[in-house]
Design a protein around this motif. Structure first.
Motif, short mmCIF file in Angstrom:
data_model
loop_
_atom_site.label_atom_id
_atom_site.label_comp_id
_atom_site.label_asym_id
_atom_site.label_seq_id
_atom_site.Cartn_x
_atom_site.Cartn_y
_atom_site.Cartn_z
N ARG A 144 1.04 -8.04 0.24
CA ARG A 144 1.34 -8.89 1.46
C ARG A 144 2.02 -8.41 2.29
NH1 ARG A 144 -3.36 -10.64 2.75
NH2 ARG A 144 -3.39 -12.03 1.00
N THR B 2 -3.86 -7.67 -2.56
CA THR B 2 -3.01 -7.18 -1.34
C THR B 2 -1.48 -7.37 -1.46
OG1 THR B 2 -4.99 -8.12 -0.04
CG2 THR B 2 -2.93 -7.64 1.00
N SER C 262 6.39 -2.86 -3.61
CA SER C 262 6.04 -4.30 -2.84
C SER C 262 6.61 -5.33 -3.96
CB SER C 262 4.50 -4.42 -2.93
OG SER C 262 4.16 -5.80 -2.62
N GLN D 227 -1.29 -2.11 9.73
CA GLN D 227 -2.72 -1.81 9.38
C GLN D 227 -2.55 -1.85 7.77
OE1 GLN D 227 -3.61 1.46 7.45
NE2 GLN D 227 -1.37 1.92 7.63
N TRP D 228 -3.77 -1.80 6.97
CA TRP D 228 -3.90 -2.20 5.84
C TRP D 228 -4.29 -1.40 4.69
CZ3 TRP D 228 -7.59 -6.97 7.12
CH2 TRP D 228 -6.90 -7.90 7.93
N ALA E 237 -1.36 -1.30 1.99
CA ALA E 237 -1.32 -2.49 1.39
C ALA E 237 -2.54 -2.93 0.34
CB ALA E 237 -1.32 -3.89 2.22
N LYS E 238 -3.63 -2.36 0.84
CA LYS E 238 -5.02 -2.72 -0.03
C LYS E 238 -5.37 -1.69 -0.93
CE LYS E 238 -6.11 -6.56 2.58
NZ LYS E 238 -6.66 -7.59 2.17
N ASP F 211 3.22 -2.82 7.79
CA ASP F 211 2.60 -1.62 8.48
C ASP F 211 1.92 -1.59 9.53
OD1 ASP F 211 3.58 -0.17 6.06
OD2 ASP F 211 1.80 0.00 5.08
N GLN G 268 1.50 -5.28 3.98
CA GLN G 268 0.47 -5.51 5.17
C GLN G 268 0.97 -5.71 6.23
OE1 GLN G 268 -2.34 -8.86 4.31
NE2 GLN G 268 -3.76 -7.84 5.60
N ARG G 269 2.06 -6.66 6.39
CA ARG G 269 2.66 -7.20 7.40
C ARG G 269 3.55 -6.17 8.14
NH1 ARG G 269 3.92 -12.06 4.11
NH2 ARG G 269 2.28 -13.65 4.58
N LYS H 23 -11.27 0.02 1.15
CA LYS H 23 -10.35 0.30 -0.22
C LYS H 23 -10.88 1.58 -0.72
CE LYS H 23 -9.06 -4.25 -2.09
NZ LYS H 23 -7.72 -4.00 -2.55
#
Length: 262
Positions: A151, A149, A109, A159-160, A163-164, A157, A154-155, A91
């Motif tokens: 979420r 997050t 988001s 990779q995170w 999202a994070k 992309d 995250q789903r 992060k």
């Protein structure tokens, strides 16, 4: 000892929080430290009531290293396998906020969720290619964290990072406890006083010394760096108007309001 970073009438300081661990802010005081809390502590003699100061994130790390799927039940609730080695992501430091700061929901988001976590703060010596014993010795203390997050992103992309990584997506606090035993303590998250997550650190797949050692063989951990150790099952959406409260046995309570991004 509990180490806080706070704003007061005369500026910004580190300090040692005094009072019973389960007391409210009105019963706590903070004794100002001269300089940084790493090394020999020197006190200035100044004290404030915690209720009269603004607590910031207790440390400003050079990096926040996070561990994914470190509780089997959390992995299962997302239909994911338990990793054979610690699953790491980062992060940005711009995501870090403190107790009572506001989590801002980004317009990108539609599904932002809480993740209550034990946070590890690295001490003055740092850690580079240490074994488990060296990993344990490198720890300065522990605090509460919320790995907020997005979420859906995250789903989407795969990779995170996005999202994070939004600003305000890493609440940490309210202070660092330097003498805590965290092998088996409760990790709890409440949203508007409703319990959403309830786990214990003994259920982590990889414990703290293992994580510090593992990370230190990939990247040098600098003094003040933070490792988030994963979240138990029960993550769920948060919306504007919510108050998210993370509490970890013996470490304090981290509460943050949720609002839309202005």
């Amino acid at each position: 000892m509990r180490i806080a970073r706070f704003v007061h009438a005369k500026g910004l300081s580190f300090g040692a929080v005094e009072g019973e661990a389960d007391a409210g802010p009105e019963a706590l005081t903070v004794a100002e430290i001269d300089g940084h809390p790493f090394g020999e502590l020197r006190f200035t003699g100044e004290r404030w009531a915690v209720a009269d100061v603004r607590l910031l994130s207790p440390i400003l790390p050079s990096k926040v290293v996070c561990v994914g799927r470190n509780y089997a039940e959390h992995a299962a609730e997302h239909g994911a396998d338990v990793p054979k080695e610690p699953l790491l992501f980062l992060k940005p430091t711009t995501s870090v906020i403190g107790a009572n700061d506001v989590i801002r929901l980004p317009p990108q988001s539609k599904q932002v969720e809480h993740e209550a976590e034990l946070a590890v703060v690295i001490g003055a010596a740092g850690a580079r290619r240490v074994d488990r014993a060296g990993g344990a010795a490198a720890v300065f203390g522990y605090t509460c964290a919320n790995d907020v997050t997005a979420r859906d992103l995250q789903r989407q992309d795969g990779q995170w990072t996005r999202a994070k990584g939004f600003d305000s997506f890493c609440p940490i606090g309210p202070w660092i406890t330097t003498d805590a035993a965290v092998d088996d303590v409760e990790v709890r998250c409440e949203v508007n006083e409703e319990v959403r997550q309830l786990g214990r650190t003994k259920d982590m797949i990889f414990d703290v010394p293992t994580l510090v050692s593992y990370v230190s063989h990939i990247m040098t951990l600098l003094p003040g760096d933070v490792i988030l150790t994963g979240t138990p099952a029960g993550v769920s959406p948060i919306v504007a108007g919510d108050t998210v409260t993370v509490s970890i046995g013996g470490l304090g309570v981290l509460a943050n309001r949720v609002a839309t991004l202005d």
